[in-house]
Design a protein around this motif. Sequence first.
Motif, short mmCIF file in Angstrom:
data_model
loop_
_atom_site.label_atom_id
_atom_site.label_comp_id
_atom_site.label_asym_id
_atom_site.label_seq_id
_atom_site.Cartn_x
_atom_site.Cartn_y
_atom_site.Cartn_z
N PHE A 17 0.90 -1.34 -0.11
CA PHE A 17 -0.02 0.07 -0.03
C PHE A 17 0.78 1.14 -0.07
O PHE A 17 0.44 2.37 -0.52
CB PHE A 17 -1.06 -0.04 1.14
N GLU A 20 1.59 1.73 -3.80
CA GLU A 20 0.48 2.25 -4.23
C GLU A 20 0.26 3.69 -4.10
O GLU A 20 0.01 4.44 -5.05
CB GLU A 20 -0.74 1.39 -3.84
N ILE A 21 0.47 4.15 -2.91
CA ILE A 21 -0.01 5.45 -2.76
C ILE A 21 1.23 6.39 -3.12
O ILE A 21 0.80 7.72 -3.77
CB ILE A 21 -0.04 5.59 -0.87
N THR A 27 -0.23 12.50 -3.19
CA THR A 27 -0.11 13.12 -1.55
C THR A 27 1.16 13.00 -1.02
O THR A 27 1.37 13.54 0.17
CB THR A 27 -1.12 11.99 -0.59
N ASP A 86 -3.55 1.93 4.44
CA ASP A 86 -4.32 1.01 3.24
C ASP A 86 -5.43 1.68 2.59
O ASP A 86 -6.29 1.58 3.24
CB ASP A 86 -4.23 -0.46 3.68
N PRO A 87 -5.21 1.87 1.52
CA PRO A 87 -6.43 2.42 0.80
C PRO A 87 -7.90 1.70 0.95
O PRO A 87 -9.16 2.01 0.99
CB PRO A 87 -6.34 2.62 -0.86
N SER A 90 -9.75 2.61 4.24
CA SER A 90 -10.15 4.04 4.21
C SER A 90 -11.37 3.90 4.98
O SER A 90 -12.23 3.13 4.76
CB SER A 90 -10.06 4.51 2.90
N ASN A 123 -5.32 17.02 -0.81
CA ASN A 123 -5.51 15.92 0.22
C ASN A 123 -6.53 16.52 1.19
O ASN A 123 -6.31 16.50 2.34
CB ASN A 123 -4.38 15.43 0.64
N ARG A 125 -9.18 15.13 2.69
CA ARG A 125 -9.33 14.27 3.66
C ARG A 125 -8.35 14.31 5.02
O ARG A 125 -8.66 14.57 6.21
CB ARG A 125 -9.76 12.84 3.47
#
Length: 162
Positions: A17, A20-21, A27, A86-87, A90, A123, A125
Amino acid sequence: MLIREATPADWPAIWPFLREIVAAGETYTYPRDLPEEQARAMWLLEPPGRTVVAVDDGGAVLGTAKMNPNHMGGAAHIASASFMVDPGCSGRGVGRALGEHVLEWARAEGYRAMQFNAVVETNTRAVALWRSLGFEVLATLPEGFHHPTKGYVGLHIMYRRL
């Protein structure tokens, strides 16, 4: 959820993850093609830094945070931290739990404040979460981040006194 010290054995759960991010490029200011060994060295910190993982009841890693002095020498009393959730996890409160944990750690370690050096303004959130935990935007570097779909956007410097 339990938040505990990260160990080298956690890396195989963190890396997918984190990769991936970072590869999404939305971000973090890391290179989008960050090699695994470099990522591991940057994320799994030695003292005075610290890296933790948030795990579920079954021991699955949901997210991670690293915390450290923001600077050295005369500015070492200001902490900083970075977070990866980890998306797939979320919306479960992992980021908030990690944020609260990091703030408690920084207070216990005697830091006077916490500063986030580069929160991408799109970003939203994360910005909302940090504001809800008492952080304020001190300044925004205009066009400080090249977002892959939104173009050049600002980078916030966020701060909270402990």
